[in-house]
Design a protein around this motif. Structure first.
Motif, PDB file in Angstrom:
ATOM      1  N   VAL A 268      14.210  55.175  10.672  1.00 55.65           N
ATOM      2  CA  VAL A 268      14.768  53.977  11.284  1.00 55.65           C
ATOM      3  C   VAL A 268      13.844  52.810  10.955  1.00 55.65           C
ATOM      4  O   VAL A 268      12.633  52.888  11.169  1.00 55.65           O
ATOM      5  N   THR A 269      14.400  51.726  10.421  1.00 54.04           N
ATOM      6  CA  THR A 269      13.585  50.566  10.052  1.00 54.04           C
ATOM      7  C   THR A 269      13.956  49.353  10.893  1.00 54.04           C
ATOM      8  O   THR A 269      15.001  49.314  11.543  1.00 54.04           O
ATOM      9  N   GLY A 270      13.101  48.346  10.855  1.00 54.48           N
ATOM     10  CA  GLY A 270      13.338  47.134  11.631  1.00 54.48           C
ATOM     11  C   GLY A 270      13.695  45.942  10.784  1.00 54.48           C
ATOM     12  O   GLY A 270      14.008  44.873  11.304  1.00 54.48           O
ATOM     13  N   SER A 271      13.639  46.079   9.469  1.00 55.65           N
ATOM     14  CA  SER A 271      13.887  44.939   8.593  1.00 55.65           C
ATOM     15  C   SER A 271      15.091  45.201   7.710  1.00 55.65           C
ATOM     16  O   SER A 271      15.642  46.302   7.697  1.00 55.65           O
ATOM     17  N   GLY A 272      15.480  44.172   6.964  1.00 59.91           N
ATOM     18  CA  GLY A 272      16.587  44.345   6.026  1.00 59.91           C
ATOM     19  C   GLY A 272      17.893  43.814   6.564  1.00 59.91           C
ATOM     20  O   GLY A 272      18.046  43.500   7.749  1.00 59.91           O
ATOM     21  N   GLY A 273      18.875  43.703   5.700  1.00 57.12           N
ATOM     22  CA  GLY A 273      20.168  43.167   6.085  1.00 57.12           C
ATOM     23  C   GLY A 273      21.232  44.232   6.123  1.00 57.12           C
ATOM     24  O   GLY A 273      21.020  45.340   6.616  1.00 57.12           O
ATOM     25  N   GLY A 274      22.389  43.908   5.573  1.00 54.73           N
ATOM     26  CA  GLY A 274      23.515  44.827   5.621  1.00 54.73           C
ATOM     27  C   GLY A 274      23.214  46.164   4.978  1.00 54.73           C
ATOM     28  O   GLY A 274      22.544  46.246   3.962  1.00 54.73           O
ATOM     29  N   GLY A 275      23.729  47.204   5.602  1.00 55.53           N
ATOM     30  CA  GLY A 275      23.561  48.535   5.039  1.00 55.53           C
ATOM     31  C   GLY A 275      22.331  49.274   5.499  1.00 55.53           C
ATOM     32  O   GLY A 275      22.117  50.420   5.099  1.00 55.53           O
ATOM     33  N   THR A 276      21.510  48.666   6.356  1.00 55.94           N
ATOM     34  CA  THR A 276      20.264  49.316   6.775  1.00 55.94           C
ATOM     35  C   THR A 276      20.246  49.665   8.267  1.00 55.94           C
ATOM     36  O   THR A 276      19.195  49.978   8.803  1.00 55.94           O
ATOM     37  N   HIS A 277      21.393  49.633   8.907  1.00 58.40           N
ATOM     38  CA  HIS A 277      21.438  49.796  10.362  1.00 58.40           C
ATOM     39  C   HIS A 277      21.405  51.246  10.827  1.00 58.40           C
ATOM     40  O   HIS A 277      21.271  51.508  12.010  1.00 58.40           O
ATOM     41  N   VAL A 278      21.549  52.200   9.926  1.00 54.58           N
ATOM     42  CA  VAL A 278      21.712  53.634  10.207  1.00 54.58           C
ATOM     43  C   VAL A 278      23.146  53.855  10.699  1.00 54.58           C
ATOM     44  O   VAL A 278      23.595  53.199  11.639  1.00 54.58           O
TER      45      VAL A 278
END
Length: 344
Positions: A268-278
């Motif tokens: 699980v990450t805290g950065s990034g835009g679309g497509g990184t929400h899990v």
């Protein structure tokens, strides 16, 4: 009863702090003295959930200046924890190390140790820190921590938290330092190898749970997810051309990746835009923040402050609560002379 007084830098919402607060053995526990972070929402979350005498919402670059001018009077503490910002050491990115904006921030922890000589400390960062700048950054960090204060015996280990019953494949370097004069040796706790799957972790979330609002996924995202099977991403699935991602260069395997219900989550990450929400393994949607918090082992009673995007970032940047608890309880046992299963 021994109570260690804990201070924290870069405390975030309190993954490490909450893990410390629930860590205890028969005659020892950890009590919070103070914490600091620059992000106001993170500070508000910490204050709401963790009993700490003081939470200072300040940029770390200003912290010691405020202490020296006595605008901040620090409560007494005898141990220290910090997960210094990892952006410049992460495998996702340019790995700028000390050349980046965040790389040098570890030195503020060294400065605190030099000033106050805590009995022990815990430092946490991403696994990529070992290879940043051809390993030179990590060598420098270890040297500075070992020589800080009156000298510390370090135990350095890359924890694979999914091997410790955390429902997430999250790999982090954790450095435990104990004052050399105390002649105590911290040993890495032996992994439990108890696998908790994504499906198990996300079961039975109350409908009225805090921070559990659904993300508004676009029609295009919903359509794209229909072609992605559990455990697969947008880059290893057969997707119609009009739904494919127009991305040049490196392909990030976690973009629009669905969870595998029979395995721990990916990181699980805290950065990034679309497509990184899990993304959910069955439903065509991104996870809610409460579901993400479950994967980070925050209890449902832990309430995050701020906007939905702010909460998402706080959760992704945190240390898994139960992972932190495992390390802190091993430290308590080390000081109490209590043996525990270890890898050495």
């Amino acid at each position: 009863m021994t109570k260690f007084k804990l201070a924290e830098f870069f405390s975030g919402p309190g993954g490490m702090g909450y893990g410390a607060s629930i860590s205890k053995i028969k005659d020892s526990s950890i009590e919070h003295a103070w914490a600091t972070d620059y992000d106001q929402d993170s500070c508000n979350t910490y204050k709401r959930n963790i009993k700490s005498r003081d939470v200072y919402c300040e940029k770390i670059e200003n912290f010691f200046n405020l202490v020296d001018k006595k605008k901040i009077i620090l409560p007494r503490f005898d141990c220290f924890a910090y997960g210094f910002p990892c952006n410049d050491f992460s495998n996702v990115g340019e790995q700028l190390g000390f050349k980046g904006k965040f790389g040098p921030l570890y030195s503020y922890g060294v400065e605190l140790i030099n000033r106050y000589h805590p009995k022990w400390f815990v430092a946490e960062n991403v696994g990529g820190i070992k290879s940043s700048n051809e390993g030179k950054s990590f060598t420098k960090i270890l040297k500075d921590l070992e020589e800080a204060g009156k000298g510390y015996d370090l135990t350095v280990h890359k924890y694979k938290f999914e091997e410790y019953g955390i429902p997430q494949a999250r790999h982090r370097i954790i450095i435990v330092g104990i004052k050399k004069e105390l002649k105590l040796k911290f040993k890495v706790p032996k992994p439990t190898f108890k696998t908790i799957t994504s499906k198990e972790a996300l079961s039975n979330i109350p409908k009225n749970a805090f921070n559990n609002e659904l993300t508004n996924n676009s029609k295009q995202v919903i359509e794209r997810l229909k072609y992605i099977k559990p455990g697969m991403s947008a880059f290893n699935s057969i997707i119609p051309k009009h739904l494919q991602l127009n991305v040049k260069g490196a392909k990030i395997s976690q973009i629009y990746k669905r969870l595998d219900p029979n395995k721990p989550s990916y990181t699980v990450t805290g950065s990034g835009g679309g497509g990184t929400h899990v993304y959910h393994w069955k439903e065509n949607r991104a996870l809610t923040n409460r579901e993400r918090a479950r994967l980070q082992t925050f209890p449902d009673s832990f309430v995050f402050e701020g906007s939905k995007e702010s909460v998402r970032k706080q959760i992704g940047m945190a240390v898994p609560v139960l992972g932190a608890k495992i390390v802190f309880e091993a430290i308590l046992k080390t000081f109490a002379g209590v043996k525990y299963p270890s890898i050495d």
